[in-house]
Design a protein around this motif. Structure first.
Motif, short mmCIF file in Angstrom:
data_model
loop_
_atom_site.label_atom_id
_atom_site.label_comp_id
_atom_site.label_asym_id
_atom_site.label_seq_id
_atom_site.Cartn_x
_atom_site.Cartn_y
_atom_site.Cartn_z
N SER A 54 0.69 -1.42 -0.09
CA SER A 54 0.05 -0.08 0.08
C SER A 54 0.66 1.54 0.06
CB SER A 54 -0.99 -0.04 1.34
OG SER A 54 -1.98 -1.17 1.23
N VAL A 55 1.68 1.37 0.80
CA VAL A 55 2.66 2.23 0.99
C VAL A 55 3.54 2.73 -0.51
CG1 VAL A 55 4.74 3.46 2.12
CG2 VAL A 55 3.14 2.30 3.33
N ALA A 56 3.93 1.52 -0.88
CA ALA A 56 4.91 1.41 -2.26
C ALA A 56 3.74 2.20 -3.64
CB ALA A 56 5.04 0.27 -2.66
N LEU A 57 2.56 1.69 -3.45
CA LEU A 57 1.56 2.19 -4.54
C LEU A 57 1.39 3.59 -4.11
CD1 LEU A 57 -0.41 1.46 -6.86
CD2 LEU A 57 -2.10 1.07 -5.10
N PHE A 58 1.24 4.02 -2.93
CA PHE A 58 0.83 5.44 -2.54
C PHE A 58 2.13 6.19 -3.39
CE2 PHE A 58 1.08 9.10 0.05
CZ PHE A 58 -0.29 9.67 0.10
N ALA A 59 3.33 5.81 -3.15
CA ALA A 59 4.45 6.66 -3.60
C ALA A 59 4.77 6.75 -4.90
CB ALA A 59 5.82 6.07 -2.78
N ALA A 60 4.28 5.60 -5.35
CA ALA A 60 4.24 5.51 -7.06
C ALA A 60 3.37 6.48 -7.56
CB ALA A 60 4.11 4.06 -7.48
N VAL A 61 2.15 6.62 -7.23
CA VAL A 61 1.39 7.36 -7.88
C VAL A 61 1.44 8.83 -7.46
CG1 VAL A 61 -0.25 5.61 -7.93
CG2 VAL A 61 -0.45 7.01 -6.16
N GLY A 62 2.56 9.09 -6.76
CA GLY A 62 2.82 10.46 -6.31
C GLY A 62 1.90 11.06 -5.06
N GLY A 63 1.28 10.31 -4.42
CA GLY A 63 0.42 10.84 -3.47
C GLY A 63 0.82 11.53 -2.23
N ILE A 64 2.20 11.72 -2.48
CA ILE A 64 2.81 12.39 -1.19
C ILE A 64 2.65 13.88 -1.39
CG2 ILE A 64 5.01 12.71 -2.00
CD1 ILE A 64 5.93 11.94 0.82
N GLY A 65 2.69 14.37 -2.71
CA GLY A 65 2.20 15.97 -2.90
C GLY A 65 3.67 16.79 -2.67
N ASP A 66 3.38 18.01 -2.78
CA ASP A 66 4.53 19.15 -2.44
C ASP A 66 4.31 19.74 -0.97
OD1 ASP A 66 5.54 18.54 -4.86
OD2 ASP A 66 4.20 20.04 -5.72
N GLY A 67 3.11 19.55 -0.31
CA GLY A 67 2.92 20.13 0.94
C GLY A 67 3.72 19.84 2.23
N MET A 68 2.98 18.81 2.79
CA MET A 68 3.75 18.35 3.88
C MET A 68 3.90 17.08 3.98
SD MET A 68 1.13 20.39 6.66
CE MET A 68 1.93 19.71 8.07
N PRO A 69 4.95 16.54 3.42
CA PRO A 69 5.45 15.03 3.23
C PRO A 69 5.70 14.26 4.52
CG PRO A 69 7.44 16.55 2.54
CD PRO A 69 6.36 17.38 2.83
N GLU A 70 6.15 14.96 5.44
CA GLU A 70 6.14 14.47 6.86
C GLU A 70 4.98 13.88 7.40
OE1 GLU A 70 7.97 15.55 10.92
OE2 GLU A 70 9.41 15.64 9.31
N ALA A 71 4.09 14.84 7.24
CA ALA A 71 2.36 15.01 7.83
C ALA A 71 1.64 13.85 6.90
CB ALA A 71 1.82 16.35 7.88
N MET A 72 2.18 13.57 5.50
CA MET A 72 1.45 12.89 4.62
C MET A 72 2.04 11.14 5.12
SD MET A 72 -0.76 14.28 2.95
CE MET A 72 -1.09 12.99 1.62
N GLY A 73 3.15 11.23 5.40
CA GLY A 73 3.76 9.97 5.99
C GLY A 73 2.91 9.25 7.19
N ALA A 74 2.82 10.29 7.99
CA ALA A 74 2.29 10.22 9.33
C ALA A 74 0.58 9.65 9.11
CB ALA A 74 2.46 11.29 10.05
N MET A 75 0.04 10.47 8.19
CA MET A 75 -1.30 10.16 7.91
C MET A 75 -1.57 8.72 7.22
SD MET A 75 -2.57 14.03 6.41
CE MET A 75 -3.78 13.30 5.45
N LEU A 76 -0.63 8.26 6.35
CA LEU A 76 -1.04 7.13 5.53
C LEU A 76 -0.62 5.97 6.64
CD1 LEU A 76 -1.25 5.29 3.36
CD2 LEU A 76 1.45 5.41 2.63
N LEU A 77 0.47 6.24 7.60
CA LEU A 77 0.88 5.18 8.66
C LEU A 77 -0.19 5.07 9.53
CD1 LEU A 77 2.39 3.38 10.26
CD2 LEU A 77 3.52 5.41 11.44
N ASN A 78 -1.16 6.22 9.85
CA ASN A 78 -2.31 6.29 10.61
C ASN A 78 -3.58 5.35 9.95
OD1 ASN A 78 -4.25 7.00 12.53
ND2 ASN A 78 -4.51 8.94 11.79
N LEU A 79 -3.60 5.58 8.71
CA LEU A 79 -4.67 4.87 7.91
C LEU A 79 -4.19 3.47 8.11
CD1 LEU A 79 -7.17 4.78 6.06
CD2 LEU A 79 -5.61 4.99 4.16
N LEU A 80 -2.95 2.88 7.82
CA LEU A 80 -2.65 1.48 7.94
C LEU A 80 -3.12 0.88 9.41
CD1 LEU A 80 0.67 1.72 5.90
CD2 LEU A 80 -1.63 0.74 5.27
#
Length: 280
Positions: A54-80
């Protein structure tokens, strides 16, 4: 002989004694459940492969964006973590408790040495193990494929995972009492998932809100898990403010209190509703 048999039956079918837990007996029950899980290679692979894929797919499709990459990583971990607890622990355990009850497994366990608390804990160990493994794999995958979170307060992350697992286990026991069959358990688990998931704060960094829905969401059973995870992983509170290590403890008081309150309510509901043999 008749008097002794009657007294024994009364002790087993009457009000439950105060729960006692022996690690030896819990492990004996858990080992049998773990063997069933290990033998189901497909289910085991799906459980352990889901977080990194799931994380690899999220990174591959560019889901991290240009805003808050550290926060987006925390949000994805939160979702998992949320998905592991909601589905692996709550849903799967509800189905497992119903299946064991209908197969008379729970009734046979009650005749032995095990207490009710030990029976519930033994069946929950495999779900706990899978949820913990998914959390660890999620942390590793987020750190490798995305910008790793700051991990401001890992202790709160542990509280979210362990406390959420305990709360959802007791809720699963209560829900199983409302389910006549394994098939109906798929329906009795829906209210919690359908009602609580929209209020869980999964799909964005929390922002300040004085709305009624936000206030209600704070006290729903699954919201404390996500609040504690975001506080621990990124130090983000309900207002979207980034906090220091010391400040996260103060911000964690409300979600921790809500988590404890729901655990107590779930334990009371399980004591009242859970059934240990099929309905006739």
């Amino acid at each position: 002989m008749t008097t002794t048999t009657t007294a024994t039956t009364r002790r087993r079918t009457g009000p439950a004694a105060p729960p006692t837990v022996s690690p030896r007996r819990v492990w004996a029950l858990a080992r049998a459940e773990l063997l069933l899980l290990v033998r189901n290679r497909t289910a085991l692979f799906n459980a352990l492969a889901l977080p990194p894929l799931s994380v690899a797919l999220f990174a591959a499709v560019g889901g991290i964006g240009d805003g808050m990459p550290e926060a987006m990583g925390a949000m994805l971990l939160n979702l998992l973590v949320f998905m592991a607890l909601a589905f692996v622990v709550y849903y799967n355990l509800t189905v497992a408790y119903v299946a064991r009850r209908e197969e008379l497994v729970l009734k046979r366990y009650l005749v032995g040495e095990c207490s009710r608390a030990e029976i519930l804990a033994g069946a929950a160990v495999p779900a706990f193990a899978v949820a913990l493994a998914q959390t660890v794999l999620g942390v590793v995958a987020v750190s490798v494929f995305l910008e790793p979170p700051a991990f401001v307060n890992p202790l709160l992350m542990v509280v979210a995972v362990v406390g959420g697992a305990v709360m959802l286990t007791t809720l699963a026991a209560a829900t199983s009492g409302l389910s006549r069959t394994v098939e109906s358990a798929q329906l009795t688990t829906l209210p919690l998932l359908i009602v609580a998931i929209p209020f869980a704060g999964l799909f964005g960094v929390p922002v300040a809100s004085s709305g009624v829905l936000d206030t209600v969401g704070t006290f729903t059973p699954l919201r404390p898990i996500t609040d504690l995870m975001l506080l621990g992983a990124a130090g983000i509170d309900g207002d979207g403010t980034v906090l220091t290590f010391a400040e996260t403890f103060a911000a964690a008081r409300l979600p921790w209190a809500v988590l404890v309150a729901w655990t107590v309510l779930a334990a009371l509901a399980a004591r009242r509703w859970m059934r240990w043999e099929p309905r006739r």
